[in-house]
Scaffold this active site. Structure first.
Site, PDB file in Angstrom:
ATOM      1  N   LYS A 161       0.960  -1.221   0.157  1.00  0.00           N
ATOM      2  CA  LYS A 161       0.007   0.099   0.043  1.00  0.00           C
ATOM      3  C   LYS A 161       0.980   1.470  -0.104  1.00  0.00           C
ATOM      4  O   LYS A 161       1.597   1.496   0.988  1.00  0.00           O
ATOM      5  CB  LYS A 161      -0.950   0.010   1.382  1.00  0.00           C
ATOM      6  CG  LYS A 161      -1.977   1.189   1.384  1.00  0.00           C
ATOM      7  CD  LYS A 161      -2.540   1.390   2.719  1.00  0.00           C
ATOM      8  CE  LYS A 161      -1.947   2.885   3.098  1.00  0.00           C
ATOM      9  NZ  LYS A 161      -2.232   3.927   2.479  1.00  0.00           N
ATOM     10  N   GLY A 214       7.097   4.952   8.179  1.00  0.00           N
ATOM     11  CA  GLY A 214       6.002   5.731   8.357  1.00  0.00           C
ATOM     12  C   GLY A 214       6.386   6.514   9.532  1.00  0.00           C
ATOM     13  O   GLY A 214       7.408   6.230  10.310  1.00  0.00           O
ATOM     14  N   THR A 218       2.180   5.709  14.226  1.00  0.00           N
ATOM     15  CA  THR A 218       1.477   4.755  13.285  1.00  0.00           C
ATOM     16  C   THR A 218       2.383   3.279  13.502  1.00  0.00           C
ATOM     17  O   THR A 218       1.808   2.231  13.584  1.00  0.00           O
ATOM     18  CB  THR A 218       1.594   5.020  11.806  1.00  0.00           C
ATOM     19  OG1 THR A 218       1.411   6.372  11.805  1.00  0.00           O
ATOM     20  CG2 THR A 218       0.698   3.984  11.063  1.00  0.00           C
ATOM     21  N   GLU A 236      10.498   1.579  10.043  1.00  0.00           N
ATOM     22  CA  GLU A 236      11.362   2.276   9.820  1.00  0.00           C
ATOM     23  C   GLU A 236      10.491   3.781  10.262  1.00  0.00           C
ATOM     24  O   GLU A 236       9.552   4.198   9.365  1.00  0.00           O
ATOM     25  CB  GLU A 236      11.787   2.649   8.328  1.00  0.00           C
ATOM     26  CG  GLU A 236      12.838   1.254   7.721  1.00  0.00           C
ATOM     27  CD  GLU A 236      13.879   1.385   8.541  1.00  0.00           C
ATOM     28  OE1 GLU A 236      14.361   2.260   8.985  1.00  0.00           O
ATOM     29  OE2 GLU A 236      14.586   0.181   8.786  1.00  0.00           O
ATOM     30  N   CYS A 270      13.158  11.591   6.135  1.00  0.00           N
ATOM     31  CA  CYS A 270      13.321  11.251   7.456  1.00  0.00           C
ATOM     32  C   CYS A 270      14.896  11.520   7.988  1.00  0.00           C
ATOM     33  O   CYS A 270      15.045  11.527   9.219  1.00  0.00           O
ATOM     34  CB  CYS A 270      12.945   9.631   7.656  1.00  0.00           C
ATOM     35  SG  CYS A 270      13.791   8.769   6.309  1.00  0.00           S
ATOM     36  N   GLU A 372       9.438  15.670  16.201  1.00  0.00           N
ATOM     37  CA  GLU A 372       9.571  15.539  14.552  1.00  0.00           C
ATOM     38  C   GLU A 372       8.467  16.584  13.833  1.00  0.00           C
ATOM     39  O   GLU A 372       7.237  16.193  13.885  1.00  0.00           O
ATOM     40  CB  GLU A 372       9.353  14.283  13.818  1.00  0.00           C
ATOM     41  CG  GLU A 372       9.854  14.038  12.512  1.00  0.00           C
ATOM     42  CD  GLU A 372       9.365  12.910  11.975  1.00  0.00           C
ATOM     43  OE1 GLU A 372       8.427  12.138  12.297  1.00  0.00           O
ATOM     44  OE2 GLU A 372      10.309  12.316  11.285  1.00  0.00           O
TER      45      GLU A 372
END
Ligand code: NDP
Length: 468
Positions: A161, A214, A218, A236, A270, A372
Site C-alpha cells: 500500500k 512511516g 503509526t 522504519e 526522514c 519531529e
C-alpha cells in the site's frame, strides 16, 4: 481493478491545491482479494530459480528507466517536490533498488558452521510467504521499491500500500507490471487509507511479514496488532536528526551541505538534519553564511527548472508545520528567517508552500527540539565541548541519523561511536551505498533495511545440522 465497494478518494496536486484525479478507497474486501492472489502465486514465484526472479526484477528496473521522465513528472505533481529532484533522485533510486536486489540474490550465499569431526550445519534462508509493505508519502516510489524489491527478490509475494496522499507512481508501477507481463498475483498494490487498507493488511492472518515506513505513532499501532500475531516486523520510523558542526570543519562544505540536509524535499526526508549544533568558535560566522544560503533558496512552481523548494505535501501537513512554527515562537525561539506560508503567483497561487524557516535560542528540551516536524523548520544551537555536543545530539527519543563535521578523525570516531543513531555521516550527508544497513534505533524503528539485511529480513533462516 476497481475497488469492490466502488468508493474513491480525491488526489490533490499540492502545488496548486487542485484535485486532479481519483484513487480507489479500497476496503477489507479488496485486501482479502489481494492477499488471496498473493497466497495463490507464492508457490510458483518462490520456486523460480534465483536467475529467473532476477530477470523479472531487472525487467521492472529497465521499464522504470525507460519511463523515467513520465514517472518523475507524476511524482513531482503528486508530492509537490521539484521535478528536478524527482528526476535526479527519486526515480533513478527506485530503478536502482530493483536492479540492486535483482543482482544481490545472484551473489548471496548461506552460512556453514563446521563442527570438525562431529558434523556441520548449513543454514537455508527460505521465503516466508505474503509480505505486507506499507510506505509513506515523502519519497513515494523510492521507499515503496525499497521494500517491494527485496521482498520479491527473496521469493515472497507482496501486498503493498502506497500512501493515499501520493499514489500516482505506484499506479504507474502497476501499468509497468502489465506491460512486461509480470506474473499475476505476485505483486498486488492496493490503494486506500492507512486506517482501512493499511490496517487490514497488517491484521490479515495470511500476511506473514510486515515492512512499514512511516510515523512513530503509526508504527506503535502496527506493532500492537502484528506482534501478538507473531509476524515478522520491520519498522522504519520518524527522526529528529542532529548535525554536529565543530570549529575545525571544512566551513563551506559544512554550510552548503547543512542547508541541503535541512531543506531538501522541503525538509520532508526522514534523514533531514533539523537540529543544527555549532561549536561556539564559528557559531556567528556559520549562522550568517547559513542564513545567506537559505535566503537564496528559490521557492517556486516545482515544475520550473529553478525551483529548489517545492510544495508541502498536503494542506493538513502544511497546517501542522505552521503550527510548529507558532509553537517555536511561544517557546521563546528567535525567528531568524522564514516563518510563514508563501503565496506564489499564477498556476501555484493556491499551493501549499512554506518559506524555509530557522530559529535559534531554543532549549534542547523544548517540543520544537524534541518532536519531529517533518518540514522546512530547523534550529541553530551553539555548544562549547564535544561532551556537550554529544549530550545535545542524544537528547531526543529518536535515533535515526546524524552528521558530524570535523577535520579531526579522532573526534569523528569518538562521536560516531557514541551517537545514538543508526546512520552516521562524517563530512557528508545522504551519501548512500545500497549495500549498507539502513534504519534507526530508539523510537526511530526496529530492524534494518538495505543490502543483505533486507534479504535476511524477508527470509526465514532454517539450520540443518548433520552428524558425520
Ligand atoms: P504515516 O505513519 O502517517 O503513514 C505511513 C503509511 O502508513 C501510509 O501509507 C499510511 O496510509 C499508512 N498507515 C496509516 N495508519 C495506518 C495503520 N493504522 N495501519 C497500517 N498502515 C497505516 O506516515 P506519513 O505518511 O505521514 O510519513 C511521514 C513519516 O514517515 C515521518 O514520521 C517520517 O519520519 C517517516 N519516515 C521514516 C523513514 C525511515 O526510513 N525511518 C523514511 C521516510 C519517512 P495513509 O497515507 O493513507 O494514512
Amino acid at each position: 481493478m476497481a475497488p469492490v465497494e466502488g468508493q474513491y478518494l480525491d488526489n490533490i496536486d499540492p502545488s496548486t491545491g487542485e484535485t486532479y484525479g481519483r484513487i480507489p478507497r479500497s476496503q477489507q474486501s479488496d485486501v482479502n482479494l489481494a492477499v488471496s492472489a498473493a497466497k495463490d502465486a507464492f508457490p510458483a514465484w518462490s520456486s523460480l530459480s534465483i536467475q529467473e526472479r532476477s530477470l523479472w526484477l531487472m525487467k521492472i528496473s529497465d521499464a522504470i528507466h525507460d519511463k523515467l521522465d513520465v514517472l518523475a513528472l507524476a511524482e513531482s505533481k503528486d508530492n509537490g517536490k521539484p521535478l528536478k529532484l524527482a528526476t535526479a533522485v527519486d526515480i533513478p533510486r527506485a530503478r536502482d533498488n530493483f536492479k540492486f536486489y535483482a543482482t544481490a540474490i545472484l551473489h548471496d550465499s548461506y552460512d556453514v558452521h563446521d563442527m570438525g569431526s562431529s558434523g556441520f550445519n548449513y543454514t537455508l534462508r527460505q521465503p516466508i510467504g505474503v509480505a505486507g509493505c506499507i510506505s509513506p508519502w515523502n519519497l513515494p516510489l523510492y521507499l515503496f521499491s525499497w521494500k517491494i524489491a527485496p521482498a520479491l527478490a527473496a521469493g515472497n509475494t507482496v501486498v503493498a500500500k502506497p500512501s493515499e496522499v501520493t499514489p500516482a507512481t505506484a499506479y504507474l508501477l502497476c501499468e509497468i507490471l502489465d506491460e512486461i507481463h509480470f506474473p499475476k498475483g505476485v505483486l498486488n498494490i492496493v490503494h486506500g487509507l492507512g486506517s482501512e487498507v493499511g490496517a487490514a493488511i497488517v491484521a490479515h492472518e495470511d500476511t506473514n511479514i510486515i515492512s512499514f515506513t512511516g510515523g512513530t505513532q503509526t508504527g506503535k499501532a502496527i506493532s500492537s496488532v502484528a506482534a501478538p500475531m507473531f509476524k515478522k516486523i520491520s519498522l522504519e520510523l520518524g527522526g529528529k536528526n542532529a548535525n554536529v558542526i565543530f570549529d575545525d570543519c571544512d566551513f563551506e562544505d559544512a554550510v552548503n551541505t547543512s542547508v541541503r540536509s535541512a531543506f531538501a524535499n522541503q525538509g520532508q526526508i526522514c534523514l533531514c538534519g533539523s537540529r543544527i549544533y555549532i561549536q561556539q568558535g564559528i557559531y556567528d560566522k556559520f549562522k550568517t553564511a547559513f542564513l545567506e544560503r537559505v535566503a537564496g533558496l528559490t521557492i517556486a512552481d516545482p515544475l520550473l527548472e529553478e525551483s529548489r523548494m517545492g510544495a508541502i505535501v498536503s494542506r493538513d501537513h502544511m497546517n501542522k508545520v505552521l503550527s510548529y512554527i507558532e509553537l517555536a515562537k511561544e517557546e521563546g525561539g528567535k525567528l531568524l528567517i522564514g516563518g510563514q506560508q508563501v503565496k506564489l503567483e499564477g498556476r501555484c497561487a493556491n499551493g501549499y508552500f512554506i518559506a524555509p524557516t530557522v530559529f535559534e535560542n531554543l532549549s534542547s528540551t523544548c517540543r520544537t527540539n524534541q518532536e519531529e516536524i517533518f518540514g522546512p523548520v530547523v534550529t541553530l544551537t551553539p555548544f562549547e565541548t564535544e561532551k556537550e555536543a554529544l549530550e545535545l545530539a542524544n537528547s531526543t527519543p529518536y535515533g535515526l541519523a546524524a552528521t558530524i563535521w570535523t577535520s579531526d578523525l579522532k573526534t569523528a570516531h569518538r562521536m560516531a561511536g557514541q551517537l545514538h543513531a543508526g546512520i552516521i555521516w562524517v563530512n557528508c550527508w545522504l551519501l548512500r551505498d545500497l549495500r549498507t544497513p539502513f534504519g534507526g534505533m530508539k523510537q526511530s524503528g526496529v530492524g534494518r533495511e538495505g543490502g543483505f539485511e533486507a534479504l535476511r529480513f524477508f527470509t526465514e533462516p532454517k539450520n540443518i545440522c548433520i552428524k558425520i
